[in-house]
Motif scaffolding. Sequence first.
Motif, PDB file in Angstrom:
ATOM      1  N   VAL A  89     -16.183  24.937   1.480  1.00  0.00           N
ATOM      2  CA  VAL A  89     -16.967  25.686   2.467  1.00  0.00           C
ATOM      3  C   VAL A  89     -16.032  26.649   3.206  1.00  0.00           C
ATOM      4  CG1 VAL A  89     -18.327  25.485   4.599  1.00  0.00           C
ATOM      5  CG2 VAL A  89     -18.638  23.820   2.744  1.00  0.00           C
ATOM      6  N   ASP A  90     -16.484  27.873   3.401  1.00  0.00           N
ATOM      7  CA  ASP A  90     -15.719  28.866   4.158  1.00  0.00           C
ATOM      8  C   ASP A  90     -15.736  28.481   5.631  1.00  0.00           C
ATOM      9  OD1 ASP A  90     -14.589  31.105   5.363  1.00  0.00           O
ATOM     10  OD2 ASP A  90     -16.264  32.435   4.872  1.00  0.00           O
ATOM     11  N   THR A  91     -14.560  28.253   6.199  1.00  0.00           N
ATOM     12  CA  THR A  91     -14.446  27.834   7.604  1.00  0.00           C
ATOM     13  C   THR A  91     -13.922  28.947   8.507  1.00  0.00           C
ATOM     14  OG1 THR A  91     -12.224  26.958   7.229  1.00  0.00           O
ATOM     15  CG2 THR A  91     -14.069  25.422   6.947  1.00  0.00           C
ATOM     16  N   SER A  92     -13.845  30.159   7.997  1.00  0.00           N
ATOM     17  CA  SER A  92     -13.256  31.261   8.772  1.00  0.00           C
ATOM     18  C   SER A  92     -14.091  31.638   9.997  1.00  0.00           C
ATOM     19  CB  SER A  92     -13.045  32.489   7.882  1.00  0.00           C
ATOM     20  OG  SER A  92     -14.290  32.998   7.421  1.00  0.00           O
ATOM     21  N   LEU A  93     -15.359  31.231  10.048  1.00  0.00           N
ATOM     22  CA  LEU A  93     -16.215  31.559  11.189  1.00  0.00           C
ATOM     23  C   LEU A  93     -16.318  30.423  12.212  1.00  0.00           C
ATOM     24  CD1 LEU A  93     -19.065  33.433   9.281  1.00  0.00           C
ATOM     25  CD2 LEU A  93     -17.138  34.413  10.545  1.00  0.00           C
ATOM     26  N   LEU A  94     -15.567  29.341  12.005  1.00  0.00           N
ATOM     27  CA  LEU A  94     -15.549  28.277  13.008  1.00  0.00           C
ATOM     28  C   LEU A  94     -14.831  28.787  14.259  1.00  0.00           C
ATOM     29  CD1 LEU A  94     -14.662  25.123  10.889  1.00  0.00           C
ATOM     30  CD2 LEU A  94     -16.874  25.689  11.928  1.00  0.00           C
ATOM     31  N   VAL A  95     -15.428  28.577  15.406  1.00  0.00           N
ATOM     32  CA  VAL A  95     -14.838  28.976  16.681  1.00  0.00           C
ATOM     33  C   VAL A  95     -14.188  27.730  17.278  1.00  0.00           C
ATOM     34  CG1 VAL A  95     -15.316  29.876  18.985  1.00  0.00           C
ATOM     35  CG2 VAL A  95     -16.612  30.743  17.016  1.00  0.00           C
ATOM     36  N   ARG A  96     -12.883  27.790  17.529  1.00  0.00           N
ATOM     37  CA  ARG A  96     -12.151  26.659  18.111  1.00  0.00           C
ATOM     38  C   ARG A  96     -11.897  26.955  19.584  1.00  0.00           C
ATOM     39  NH1 ARG A  96      -9.824  23.402  14.039  1.00  0.00           N
ATOM     40  NH2 ARG A  96      -9.778  21.862  15.730  1.00  0.00           N
ATOM     41  N   ARG A  97     -12.322  26.025  20.459  1.00  0.00           N
ATOM     42  CA  ARG A  97     -12.161  26.211  21.910  1.00  0.00           C
ATOM     43  C   ARG A  97     -11.428  25.026  22.507  1.00  0.00           C
ATOM     44  NH1 ARG A  97     -17.987  27.448  24.251  1.00  0.00           N
ATOM     45  NH2 ARG A  97     -16.875  26.672  26.067  1.00  0.00           N
ATOM     46  N   SER A  98     -10.527  25.327  23.437  1.00  0.00           N
ATOM     47  CA  SER A  98      -9.754  24.273  24.090  1.00  0.00           C
ATOM     48  C   SER A  98     -10.468  23.681  25.305  1.00  0.00           C
ATOM     49  CB  SER A  98      -8.382  24.813  24.511  1.00  0.00           C
ATOM     50  OG  SER A  98      -8.549  25.885  25.434  1.00  0.00           O
ATOM     51  N   ASP A  99     -11.567  24.312  25.756  1.00  0.00           N
ATOM     52  CA  ASP A  99     -12.253  23.824  26.953  1.00  0.00           C
ATOM     53  C   ASP A  99     -13.404  22.865  26.633  1.00  0.00           C
ATOM     54  OD1 ASP A  99     -13.669  25.995  25.814  1.00  0.00           O
ATOM     55  OD2 ASP A  99     -14.701  26.386  27.709  1.00  0.00           O
ATOM     56  N   VAL A 100     -13.606  22.533  25.363  1.00  0.00           N
ATOM     57  CA  VAL A 100     -14.636  21.562  24.959  1.00  0.00           C
ATOM     58  C   VAL A 100     -14.042  20.633  23.911  1.00  0.00           C
ATOM     59  CG1 VAL A 100     -16.600  23.097  25.416  1.00  0.00           C
ATOM     60  CG2 VAL A 100     -15.561  23.064  23.138  1.00  0.00           C
ATOM     61  N   SER A 101     -14.662  19.485  23.719  1.00  0.00           N
ATOM     62  CA  SER A 101     -14.253  18.597  22.632  1.00  0.00           C
ATOM     63  C   SER A 101     -15.241  18.748  21.485  1.00  0.00           C
ATOM     64  CB  SER A 101     -14.181  17.143  23.111  1.00  0.00           C
ATOM     65  OG  SER A 101     -15.440  16.717  23.592  1.00  0.00           O
ATOM     66  N   THR A 102     -14.767  18.511  20.282  1.00  0.00           N
ATOM     67  CA  THR A 102     -15.632  18.553  19.116  1.00  0.00           C
ATOM     68  C   THR A 102     -16.702  17.475  19.257  1.00  0.00           C
ATOM     69  OG1 THR A 102     -13.813  19.340  17.742  1.00  0.00           O
ATOM     70  CG2 THR A 102     -15.684  18.324  16.589  1.00  0.00           C
TER      71      THR A 102
END
Length: 125
Positions: A89-102
């Motif tokens: 799966v292409d994961t290039s559009l996942l947005v990673r943020r440090s102010d929330v948890s997965t």
Amino acid sequence: NPPGGGGVLVGSVLCAGLACLDQQLLQAREPSSREAIAPFSGCVVQAGGSAPNTATALRALGCGASVLSVLGSDLHGDELARQLAGEGVDTSLLVRRSDVSTSLAVLPVFEGGGRGCWVDLSANN
């Protein structure tokens, strides 16, 4: 190429929406009360939520798929992204943020059938 090789992808689909890491507690015993300790035998951790589930199913059918969703900058997000990439799966559009948890779903799968579900939607709120 589709999983297993051979053939040509028939297209590509963008899957947007909820993404979480599912933690399945296998052969869980239903607790006798809210405070009781309830054992389980084994644990499986896998990518879950509507966007990852759809994307991995599409990949299994030989279609290209990308996931657009928000993950935390944490170990759960790392594992979810790793599993998606491992499925092609292409994961290039996942947005990673440090102010929330997965987002995390804990799913006891009961011995007698059925399951429970506790979820922290954090990054999906």
